[in-house]
Scaffold this motif. Structure first.
Motif, short mmCIF file in Angstrom:
data_model
loop_
_atom_site.label_atom_id
_atom_site.label_comp_id
_atom_site.label_asym_id
_atom_site.label_seq_id
_atom_site.Cartn_x
_atom_site.Cartn_y
_atom_site.Cartn_z
N ARG A 1 60.32 75.84 36.27
CA ARG A 1 58.94 76.34 36.09
C ARG A 1 58.44 77.20 37.24
NH1 ARG A 1 60.69 74.77 31.78
NH2 ARG A 1 59.60 73.38 30.40
N VAL A 2 59.35 77.75 38.04
CA VAL A 2 58.96 78.69 39.08
C VAL A 2 58.47 79.99 38.44
CG1 VAL A 2 59.81 80.11 40.99
CG2 VAL A 2 60.41 77.70 40.87
N LEU A 3 59.01 80.33 37.27
CA LEU A 3 58.56 81.50 36.51
C LEU A 3 58.28 81.05 35.09
CD1 LEU A 3 58.26 84.68 36.17
CD2 LEU A 3 60.51 84.53 35.16
N VAL A 4 57.06 81.36 34.62
CA VAL A 4 56.68 81.07 33.24
C VAL A 4 56.00 82.33 32.71
CG1 VAL A 4 55.22 79.66 31.74
CG2 VAL A 4 56.36 78.61 33.70
N LEU A 5 56.37 82.74 31.50
CA LEU A 5 55.75 83.89 30.85
C LEU A 5 55.06 83.42 29.58
CD1 LEU A 5 58.69 86.47 31.05
CD2 LEU A 5 56.75 86.26 32.61
N ALA A 6 53.89 83.98 29.32
CA ALA A 6 53.16 83.67 28.09
C ALA A 6 52.82 84.96 27.38
CB ALA A 6 51.89 82.89 28.40
N SER B 1 52.08 86.10 33.52
CA SER B 1 53.18 85.52 34.27
C SER B 1 52.64 84.51 35.26
CB SER B 1 53.97 86.59 35.03
OG SER B 1 53.19 87.11 36.09
N TYR B 2 53.39 83.47 35.44
CA TYR B 2 53.12 82.46 36.45
C TYR B 2 54.35 82.47 37.33
CZ TYR B 2 52.83 77.86 38.62
OH TYR B 2 52.80 76.83 39.52
N ILE B 3 54.16 82.85 38.57
CA ILE B 3 55.29 82.88 39.50
C ILE B 3 54.91 82.05 40.71
CG2 ILE B 3 56.81 84.31 40.93
CD1 ILE B 3 56.25 86.62 38.97
N TYR B 4 55.53 80.90 40.81
CA TYR B 4 55.34 79.98 41.93
C TYR B 4 53.88 79.87 42.36
CZ TYR B 4 56.20 77.39 46.17
OH TYR B 4 56.19 76.43 47.14
N ARG B 5 53.09 79.21 41.57
CA ARG B 5 51.70 78.86 41.85
C ARG B 5 50.69 79.99 41.69
NH1 ARG B 5 52.22 74.92 47.08
NH2 ARG B 5 53.72 73.51 46.16
N GLY B 6 51.07 81.13 41.20
CA GLY B 6 50.12 82.21 41.01
C GLY B 6 50.26 82.80 39.63
N ALA B 7 49.13 83.10 38.99
CA ALA B 7 49.17 83.66 37.64
C ALA B 7 48.51 85.04 37.64
CB ALA B 7 48.45 82.74 36.67
N ASN B 8 49.05 85.93 36.82
CA ASN B 8 48.53 87.28 36.73
C ASN B 8 49.00 87.91 35.42
OD1 ASN B 8 47.26 89.63 37.46
ND2 ASN B 8 48.37 89.88 39.38
N THR B 9 48.38 89.02 35.05
CA THR B 9 48.92 89.77 33.92
C THR B 9 50.10 90.58 34.43
OG1 THR B 9 47.39 91.59 34.32
CG2 THR B 9 46.74 89.98 32.66
N ALA C 1 51.42 73.02 27.11
CA ALA C 1 51.59 73.08 28.57
C ALA C 1 50.89 74.29 29.18
CB ALA C 1 53.08 73.12 28.91
N VAL C 2 50.32 75.17 28.38
CA VAL C 2 49.68 76.39 28.88
C VAL C 2 48.68 76.12 30.00
CG1 VAL C 2 48.06 78.24 28.23
CG2 VAL C 2 50.12 77.85 26.89
N PRO C 3 47.78 75.11 29.91
CA PRO C 3 46.80 74.89 30.98
C PRO C 3 47.41 74.56 32.35
CG PRO C 3 46.11 73.78 28.98
CD PRO C 3 47.52 74.27 28.75
N GLN C 4 48.66 74.14 32.39
CA GLN C 4 49.32 73.88 33.68
C GLN C 4 49.58 75.17 34.45
OE1 GLN C 4 52.92 71.54 33.23
NE2 GLN C 4 52.03 70.43 31.51
N PHE C 5 49.63 76.29 33.72
CA PHE C 5 50.02 77.55 34.33
C PHE C 5 48.94 78.64 34.26
CE2 PHE C 5 53.74 75.45 32.43
CZ PHE C 5 54.44 75.15 33.59
N PHE C 6 48.16 78.63 33.19
CA PHE C 6 47.21 79.72 32.96
C PHE C 6 45.84 79.18 32.58
CE2 PHE C 6 51.45 81.01 31.41
CZ PHE C 6 51.74 81.99 32.34
#
Length: 166
Positions: free
Chosen positions: A104-109, A128-136, A83-88
């Motif tokens: 899935r409002v918050l996802v950590l990898a 982190s993926y927090i509501y439609r945005g991903a960042n370190t 599922a990683v490509p859905q978020f990052f």
């Protein structure tokens, strides 16, 4: 000739392949997430991930006006690497664990340390993926200091007119 055709068709229909091995994804070690996180290394912890009563949970830092430092624990669950490509925007093979809220409002990898060291776009092993945005994000020391995370950091900035004649 008819007999040889039947034998040929029979031989072609026989299966000479081995039964496919069942592909089972190994259980991720979610303990890599235990700790606190923030969006900048110079900021206090904002998210805490811990294991309580055998379940993984997350808590957010409360504003200074609250009577407590951390909010109520919210459940987290393991997420398949597929599922990683859905978020990052990272190849799942470079990720060794994913955890997130059920909504899935918050996802950590957690990115494999070897890959985090060679990818110039990553300055942390955590995404982190927090509501439609991903960042370190950064793993920092957990603290029990109540901070005003809702304060306006630009409140004391004074913008003066620019004198273009200089």
């Amino acid at each position: 000739m008819a007999i040889s055709s039947v034998l040929f068709l029979t031989a072609c229909s026989e299966s000479h392949t081995q039964p496919e091995a069942e592909v089972v994804e190994a259980a991720s070690d979610l303990s890599v997430f235990e700790g606190c996180y923030t969006v900048s290394q110079d900021e206090p912890a904002q998210i805490k991930v811990s294991q309580q009563e055998g379940l993984w949970v997350m808590q957010m830092k409360e504003p200074a006006s609250a009577k407590r430092v951390w909010d109520n624990p919210e459940p987290l669950e393991a997420i398949e690497n597929s599922a990683v490509p859905q978020f990052f925007s990272i190849d799942p093979e470079h990720v060794d664990a994913v955890i997130g809220r059920p909504d899935r409002v918050l996802v950590l990898a957690h990115v494999k340390p070897v890959y985090a060291n060679i990818d110039p776009l990553l300055d942390s092993e955590y995404l982190s993926y927090i509501y439609r945005g991903a960042n370190t994000i950064y793993r920092v020391e957990c603290d029990d200091v109540n901070t005003d995370i809702l304060a306006n950091p630009h409140a004391d900035i004074v913008i003066e007119d620019v004198d273009e004649r200089i």
